[in-house]
Design an enzyme around this catalytic site. Structure first.
Site, PDB file in Angstrom:
ATOM      1  N   HIS A 208     -29.428-102.958 -27.952  1.00  0.00           N
ATOM      2  CA  HIS A 208     -28.375-102.788 -28.970  1.00  0.00           C
ATOM      3  C   HIS A 208     -27.220-101.995 -28.346  1.00  0.00           C
ATOM      4  O   HIS A 208     -26.852-100.925 -28.822  1.00  0.00           O
ATOM      5  CB  HIS A 208     -28.897-102.058 -30.225  1.00  0.00           C
TER       6      HIS A 208
ATOM      7  N   HIS B  15     -34.849-115.991 -35.935  1.00  0.00           N
ATOM      8  CA  HIS B  15     -33.884-114.892 -36.068  1.00  0.00           C
ATOM      9  C   HIS B  15     -32.711-115.170 -35.126  1.00  0.00           C
ATOM     10  O   HIS B  15     -32.925-115.560 -33.977  1.00  0.00           O
ATOM     11  CB  HIS B  15     -34.621-113.598 -35.680  1.00  0.00           C
TER      12      HIS B  15
ATOM     13  N   GLU C  41     -30.380-113.056 -33.894  1.00  0.00           N
ATOM     14  CA  GLU C  41     -29.848-112.025 -33.008  1.00  0.00           C
ATOM     15  C   GLU C  41     -29.914-112.531 -31.567  1.00  0.00           C
ATOM     16  O   GLU C  41     -30.819-113.284 -31.194  1.00  0.00           O
ATOM     17  CB  GLU C  41     -30.626-110.703 -33.178  1.00  0.00           C
TER      18      GLU C  41
ATOM     19  N   ASP D 121     -30.765-111.592 -28.690  1.00  0.00           N
ATOM     20  CA  ASP D 121     -31.899-111.458 -27.776  1.00  0.00           C
ATOM     21  C   ASP D 121     -32.915-112.581 -27.964  1.00  0.00           C
ATOM     22  O   ASP D 121     -33.778-112.791 -27.108  1.00  0.00           O
ATOM     23  CB  ASP D 121     -32.580-110.079 -27.915  1.00  0.00           C
TER      24      ASP D 121
ATOM     25  N   HIS E  22     -35.476-107.586 -39.635  1.00  0.00           N
ATOM     26  CA  HIS E  22     -34.527-106.571 -40.029  1.00  0.00           C
ATOM     27  C   HIS E  22     -33.119-107.105 -40.248  1.00  0.00           C
ATOM     28  O   HIS E  22     -32.191-106.313 -40.464  1.00  0.00           O
ATOM     29  CB  HIS E  22     -34.500-105.473 -38.945  1.00  0.00           C
TER      30      HIS E  22
ATOM     31  N   ASP F 187     -39.255-110.098 -34.637  1.00  0.00           N
ATOM     32  CA  ASP F 187     -39.144-108.662 -34.337  1.00  0.00           C
ATOM     33  C   ASP F 187     -40.263-107.829 -34.964  1.00  0.00           C
ATOM     34  O   ASP F 187     -40.676-106.806 -34.393  1.00  0.00           O
ATOM     35  CB  ASP F 187     -37.805-108.111 -34.846  1.00  0.00           C
TER      36      ASP F 187
ATOM     37  N   HIS G 126     -41.102-109.370 -29.129  1.00  0.00           N
ATOM     38  CA  HIS G 126     -40.959-108.327 -28.098  1.00  0.00           C
ATOM     39  C   HIS G 126     -42.325-107.690 -27.856  1.00  0.00           C
ATOM     40  O   HIS G 126     -43.005-107.316 -28.815  1.00  0.00           O
ATOM     41  CB  HIS G 126     -40.031-107.198 -28.547  1.00  0.00           C
TER      42      HIS G 126
HETATM   43 FE1  FEO Z   1     -33.409-108.441 -34.172  1.00  0.00          FE
HETATM   44 FE2  FEO Z   1     -35.161-108.703 -31.281  1.00  0.00          FE
HETATM   45  O1  FEO Z   1     -33.717-108.953 -32.403  1.00  0.00           O
END
Ligand code: FEO
Length: 396
Positions: free
Chosen positions: A23, A79, A81, A83, A146, A165, A226
């Site tokens: 982030h 998701h 995002e 990553d 999230h 996540d 992750h």
């Molecule tokens: Fe909310 Fe691992 O990205």
């Protein structure tokens, strides 16, 4: 590198050993991270999530070693995002018509990130996708866990929950499974991840877990995006999340201070002495926020029932590290924690009232008017600090 995790599912992600912040510079990743992507091969072939953009080329190359890309029938984007979606632009150049399954918010977010009109298929909780004679994918929206688009995907037959996540950790490791890694490291990273990323959404964590448990789906594995895949007693992390989401605290008091010429440090240590004298059981931890990793400090505050924040006065204000941690505390929205403020000053002495104001803005219960001391503490002043620590315990 790819790793077969069941007959039908292969991990095709990327371990990022080098990552030290996530982030931007906002989250420290002392142990690196991984971006987990999964390839399901049944009668249909499905790719679940991708990796961060710097690894897009490597990711597509890895996929090509596993499969002819034209064999991919569906992509699931749990998701948006970057990553997890960062390799989509490169991948979609090769297979532009393959449908991407995601939530309606996922469509908006992916379009806003990549400005491409890919073949999106919107899904909502309970929607199913047949992938073989016996197997299907079931989608479960996990809004605000999230991000607004977050989603879980459950695979029947293999009984795998692809949770993205949720239940993850920024933890690079070569073992991939929860039972093969150092448990202390694993839980340290899982807790840090929860404390810093998911605490603001704790009420939603509880309700979403209860909703998912209500489906009575057997879970053999929780495949996160992750860190490790939970395969040994996978529900252990669900139980932990329920505990953490319930305004978690241990018998710990954390003192976070910042000091110019050590007066506030000496106050912190004397207050700690008073606390320890009064309560032999409580764990006390001290952090100079100017020298400490702020995410690690937030993790310690997450575990604490109470916190003391101390800072010198500088330029009629507080020091930058203290301002930052107060901002983080407010954003994270800790509940049911108690607090107090202290600090040394030379002539104007604004730091203590400013800390109290910051704590109140963060909706933390402040126990008293705080403790201010002029210049360097002498023996009497240090005794005052110890007494302040003893009284703080009485007020809890
Ligand atoms: Fe909310 Fe691992 O990205």
């Amino acid at each position: 590198m790819s790793v077969k995790i069941t007959d039908k599912v292969t991990w095709v992600g990327k371990i990022d050993w080098e990552l030290r912040t996530f982030h931007g510079e906002e989250y420290s990743t002392h142990r690196g991270s991984s971006y987990n992507s999964y390839l399901i091969r049944d009668e249909k072939t499905v790719l679940i999530d991708t990796v961060w953009e710097p690894f897009a080329e490597e990711f597509v190359e890895t996929l090509k070693k596993e499969i002819d890309l034209s064999e991919i029938d569906y992509i699931v984007a749990n998701h948006g995002e970057v990553d997890h979606s960062g390799a989509l632009p490169l991948l979609m150049k090769e297979i532009p018509d393959v449908p991407i399954y995601c939530t309606s918010n996922g469509v908006k977010i992916l379009k806003a990130h990549y400005h491409q009109d890919w073949n999106f298929v919107e899904v909502k909780t309970g929607d199913e996708l047949e992938i073989g004679k016996d197997n299907k994918l079931i989608f479960i929206e996990a809004r605000m866990l999230h991000w607004p688009d977050s989603m879980f995907t459950y695979m029947t037959g293999e009984n795998i929950l692809f949770s993205n996540d949720a239940f993850g950790q920024h933890y690079a490791n070569s073992k991939l499974f929860n039972d093969l890694v150092d448990q202390a490291e694993l839980y340290q990273e899982a807790l840090k991840y929860y404390a810093n990323i998911l605490t603001p959404f704790s009420p939603l964590v509880t309700s979403k877990i209860k909703e998912v448990l209500g489906f009575n789906l057997p879970v053999n594995m929780i495949a996160t995006s992750h860190g490790v895949i939970w395969r040994d007693n996978p529900t252990q992390i669900i139980e932990k999340y329920l505990e953490w989401a319930d305004d978690y605290q241990e018998n710990q008091i954390t003192i976070v201070y910042e000091t110019m010429w050590n007066a506030t440090r000496r106050m912190a240590e004397a207050i700690a002495d008073g606390i320890m004298e009064k309560d032999k059981n409580v764990t006390v931890k001290l952090f100079n926020i100017g020298k400490s990793d702020k995410n690690d400090v937030i993790t310690e505050l997450f575990k604490s029932k109470a916190m003391l924040i101390g800072c010198s006065t500088v330029n009629k204000s507080i020091m930058s590290g203290t301002a930052a941690v107060l901002g983080m505390i407010k954003g994270i929205g800790f509940k049911k924690k108690k607090a107090a403020a202290f600090g040394s000053y030379g002539w104007s002495g604004e730091s203590v009232p400013m800390i109290i104001e910051g704590l109140k803005e963060a909706k933390i219960e402040v126990m008293d008017e705080g403790l201010k001391l002029l210049w360097q503490p002498d023996c009497d002043a240090l005794e005052k600090c110890k007494e302040y620590g003893r009284r703080f315990i009485d007020k809890l």
